[in-house]
Write a protein that holds these residues in place. Structure first.
Motif, PDB file in Angstrom:
ATOM      1  N   ALA A  57       0.839  -1.200   0.000  1.00 49.62           N
ATOM      2  CA  ALA A  57       0.000   0.000   0.000  1.00 49.62           C
ATOM      3  C   ALA A  57       0.876   1.252   0.000  1.00 49.62           C
ATOM      4  O   ALA A  57       0.617   2.196  -0.757  1.00 49.62           O
ATOM      5  N   GLN A  58       1.906   1.274   0.816  1.00 51.98           N
ATOM      6  CA  GLN A  58       2.762   2.451   0.923  1.00 51.98           C
ATOM      7  C   GLN A  58       3.515   2.746  -0.371  1.00 51.98           C
ATOM      8  O   GLN A  58       3.777   3.897  -0.693  1.00 51.98           O
ATOM      9  N   PHE A  59       3.854   1.704  -1.116  1.00 52.32           N
ATOM     10  CA  PHE A  59       4.584   1.870  -2.371  1.00 52.32           C
ATOM     11  C   PHE A  59       3.647   1.899  -3.579  1.00 52.32           C
ATOM     12  O   PHE A  59       4.115   1.925  -4.713  1.00 52.32           O
ATOM     13  N   ASP A  60       2.339   1.890  -3.336  1.00 46.51           N
ATOM     14  CA  ASP A  60       1.327   1.889  -4.409  1.00 46.51           C
ATOM     15  C   ASP A  60       1.655   0.819  -5.447  1.00 46.51           C
ATOM     16  O   ASP A  60       1.637   1.055  -6.655  1.00 46.51           O
ATOM     17  N   TYR A  61       1.922  -0.373  -4.939  1.00 50.10           N
ATOM     18  CA  TYR A  61       2.315  -1.501  -5.783  1.00 50.10           C
ATOM     19  C   TYR A  61       1.251  -1.768  -6.844  1.00 50.10           C
ATOM     20  O   TYR A  61       0.062  -1.865  -6.541  1.00 50.10           O
ATOM     21  N   LEU A  62       1.691  -1.858  -8.089  1.00 53.17           N
ATOM     22  CA  LEU A  62       0.821  -2.095  -9.253  1.00 53.17           C
ATOM     23  C   LEU A  62      -0.283  -1.057  -9.395  1.00 53.17           C
ATOM     24  O   LEU A  62      -1.312  -1.318 -10.008  1.00 53.17           O
ATOM     25  N   GLY A  63      -0.078   0.120  -8.794  1.00 49.71           N
ATOM     26  CA  GLY A  63      -1.091   1.162  -8.858  1.00 49.71           C
ATOM     27  C   GLY A  63      -2.343   0.847  -8.058  1.00 49.71           C
ATOM     28  O   GLY A  63      -3.383   1.460  -8.256  1.00 49.71           O
ATOM     29  N   LYS A  64      -2.232  -0.104  -7.133  1.00 52.30           N
ATOM     30  CA  LYS A  64      -3.371  -0.552  -6.335  1.00 52.30           C
ATOM     31  C   LYS A  64      -3.159  -0.293  -4.846  1.00 52.30           C
ATOM     32  O   LYS A  64      -3.603  -1.064  -4.001  1.00 52.30           O
ATOM     33  N   GLY A  65      -2.498   0.800  -4.530  1.00 53.15           N
ATOM     34  CA  GLY A  65      -2.195   1.113  -3.145  1.00 53.15           C
ATOM     35  C   GLY A  65      -3.428   1.186  -2.258  1.00 53.15           C
ATOM     36  O   GLY A  65      -3.422   0.680  -1.133  1.00 53.15           O
ATOM     37  N   GLU A  66      -4.491   1.802  -2.748  1.00 54.90           N
ATOM     38  CA  GLU A  66      -5.709   1.928  -1.945  1.00 54.90           C
ATOM     39  C   GLU A  66      -6.315   0.559  -1.641  1.00 54.90           C
ATOM     40  O   GLU A  66      -6.783   0.320  -0.523  1.00 54.90           O
ATOM     41  N   GLN A  67      -6.304  -0.329  -2.620  1.00 53.94           N
ATOM     42  CA  GLN A  67      -6.847  -1.673  -2.394  1.00 53.94           C
ATOM     43  C   GLN A  67      -5.988  -2.442  -1.387  1.00 53.94           C
ATOM     44  O   GLN A  67      -6.519  -3.111  -0.501  1.00 53.94           O
ATOM     45  N   PHE A  68      -4.671  -2.330  -1.516  1.00 58.00           N
ATOM     46  CA  PHE A  68      -3.795  -3.002  -0.557  1.00 58.00           C
ATOM     47  C   PHE A  68      -3.999  -2.438   0.848  1.00 58.00           C
ATOM     48  O   PHE A  68      -3.970  -3.192   1.824  1.00 58.00           O
ATOM     49  N   LEU A  69      -4.222  -1.126   0.954  1.00 60.84           N
ATOM     50  CA  LEU A  69      -4.461  -0.528   2.265  1.00 60.84           C
ATOM     51  C   LEU A  69      -5.774  -1.043   2.864  1.00 60.84           C
ATOM     52  O   LEU A  69      -5.814  -1.382   4.048  1.00 60.84           O
ATOM     53  N   LYS A  70      -6.816  -1.131   2.075  1.00 60.99           N
ATOM     54  CA  LYS A  70      -8.090  -1.681   2.563  1.00 60.99           C
ATOM     55  C   LYS A  70      -7.909  -3.126   3.020  1.00 60.99           C
ATOM     56  O   LYS A  70      -8.437  -3.528   4.063  1.00 60.99           O
ATOM     57  N   ASN A  71      -7.167  -3.898   2.230  1.00 63.10           N
ATOM     58  CA  ASN A  71      -6.918  -5.295   2.604  1.00 63.10           C
ATOM     59  C   ASN A  71      -6.128  -5.374   3.911  1.00 63.10           C
ATOM     60  O   ASN A  71      -6.437  -6.200   4.783  1.00 63.10           O
ATOM     61  N   TYR A  72      -5.115  -4.521   4.042  1.00 63.09           N
ATOM     62  CA  TYR A  72      -4.331  -4.486   5.279  1.00 63.09           C
ATOM     63  C   TYR A  72      -5.212  -4.131   6.471  1.00 63.09           C
ATOM     64  O   TYR A  72      -5.172  -4.806   7.504  1.00 63.09           O
ATOM     65  N   GLU A  73      -5.995  -3.073   6.322  1.00 64.58           N
ATOM     66  CA  GLU A  73      -6.837  -2.626   7.437  1.00 64.58           C
ATOM     67  C   GLU A  73      -7.850  -3.696   7.833  1.00 64.58           C
ATOM     68  O   GLU A  73      -8.100  -3.906   9.026  1.00 64.58           O
ATOM     69  N   GLY A  74      -8.420  -4.385   6.867  1.00 62.20           N
ATOM     70  CA  GLY A  74      -9.362  -5.456   7.174  1.00 62.20           C
ATOM     71  C   GLY A  74      -8.705  -6.596   7.926  1.00 62.20           C
ATOM     72  O   GLY A  74      -9.241  -7.102   8.922  1.00 62.20           O
ATOM     73  N   LEU A  75      -7.533  -7.003   7.458  1.00 58.88           N
ATOM     74  CA  LEU A  75      -6.802  -8.078   8.135  1.00 58.88           C
ATOM     75  C   LEU A  75      -6.371  -7.640   9.524  1.00 58.88           C
ATOM     76  O   LEU A  75      -6.544  -8.366  10.504  1.00 58.88           O
ATOM     77  N   ARG A  76      -5.821  -6.430   9.627  1.00 61.14           N
ATOM     78  CA  ARG A  76      -5.385  -5.896  10.923  1.00 61.14           C
ATOM     79  C   ARG A  76      -6.540  -5.847  11.913  1.00 61.14           C
ATOM     80  O   ARG A  76      -6.404  -6.289  13.061  1.00 61.14           O
ATOM     81  N   ASP A  77      -7.684  -5.349  11.474  1.00 58.81           N
ATOM     82  CA  ASP A  77      -8.828  -5.226  12.373  1.00 58.81           C
ATOM     83  C   ASP A  77      -9.345  -6.593  12.805  1.00 58.81           C
ATOM     84  O   ASP A  77      -9.717  -6.781  13.963  1.00 58.81           O
ATOM     85  N   SER A  78      -9.344  -7.555  11.888  1.00 61.65           N
ATOM     86  CA  SER A  78      -9.762  -8.912  12.243  1.00 61.65           C
ATOM     87  C   SER A  78      -8.802  -9.532  13.252  1.00 61.65           C
ATOM     88  O   SER A  78      -9.228 -10.163  14.220  1.00 61.65           O
ATOM     89  N   MET A  79      -7.510  -9.339  13.022  1.00 62.80           N
ATOM     90  CA  MET A  79      -6.514  -9.877  13.944  1.00 62.80           C
ATOM     91  C   MET A  79      -6.636  -9.225  15.316  1.00 62.80           C
ATOM     92  O   MET A  79      -6.428  -9.891  16.333  1.00 62.80           O
ATOM     93  N   SER A  80      -7.007  -7.947  15.356  1.00 63.49           N
ATOM     94  CA  SER A  80      -7.108  -7.254  16.646  1.00 63.49           C
ATOM     95  C   SER A  80      -8.234  -7.822  17.506  1.00 63.49           C
ATOM     96  O   SER A  80      -8.215  -7.685  18.724  1.00 63.49           O
ATOM     97  N   MET A  81      -9.201  -8.470  16.862  1.00 67.72           N
ATOM     98  CA  MET A  81     -10.312  -9.070  17.601  1.00 67.72           C
ATOM     99  C   MET A  81     -10.069 -10.534  17.946  1.00 67.72           C
ATOM    100  O   MET A  81     -10.816 -11.120  18.724  1.00 67.72           O
ATOM    101  N   ALA A  82      -9.029 -11.107  17.376  1.00 66.09           N
ATOM    102  CA  ALA A  82      -8.717 -12.511  17.624  1.00 66.09           C
ATOM    103  C   ALA A  82      -7.860 -12.630  18.885  1.00 66.09           C
ATOM    104  O   ALA A  82      -6.810 -11.994  19.000  1.00 66.09           O
ATOM    105  N   GLU A  83      -8.316 -13.416  19.813  1.00 63.59           N
ATOM    106  CA  GLU A  83      -7.631 -13.538  21.103  1.00 63.59           C
ATOM    107  C   GLU A  83      -6.158 -13.897  20.967  1.00 63.59           C
ATOM    108  O   GLU A  83      -5.316 -13.394  21.696  1.00 63.59           O
ATOM    109  N   GLY A  84      -5.824 -14.730  20.016  1.00 65.60           N
ATOM    110  CA  GLY A  84      -4.448 -15.180  19.858  1.00 65.60           C
ATOM    111  C   GLY A  84      -3.462 -14.110  19.443  1.00 65.60           C
ATOM    112  O   GLY A  84      -2.260 -14.296  19.551  1.00 65.60           O
ATOM    113  N   TYR A  85      -3.954 -12.972  18.961  1.00 65.29           N
ATOM    114  CA  TYR A  85      -3.070 -11.919  18.509  1.00 65.29           C
ATOM    115  C   TYR A  85      -3.009 -10.735  19.467  1.00 65.29           C
ATOM    116  O   TYR A  85      -2.192  -9.830  19.281  1.00 65.29           O
TER     117      TYR A  85
END
Length: 90
Positions: A57-85
């Protein structure tokens, strides 16, 4: 833990001139995950994938930085709710 070299390869960058920038983004991703309660010392494939998505996302890889950021935020938020993380549960 994923390294700058590994992230560089995932972004198909053949030189090492950007390794310092990549390393800074890896650290920023881990700090951001820590900000939402994810153990900053967590080390597994899911954490590595989140770091990879953040860097892409930070490097706007393949011109899809916004999509990578959304994917990161979704994964991060899911992990934050998972007890193991959560901080102190590993």
């Amino acid at each position: 833990m994923i390294t700058a070299e590994q992230v560089r390869k995932k972004m198909r960058i053949s030189h090492s001139r950007m390794d310092d920038d990549i390393a800074s983004n890896i650290e920023a991703a881990r700090l951001d995950m820590g900000r939402v309660g994810i153990d900053p010392e967590a080390d597994d494939a899911l954490v590595d994938k989140a770091v990879e998505l953040y860097c892409k996302a930070q490097f706007d890889y393949l011109g899809k930085g916004e999509q990578f950021l959304k994917n990161y935020e979704g994964l991060r938020d899911s992990m934050s709710m998972a007890e193991g993380y959560r901080c102190g549960t590993r």
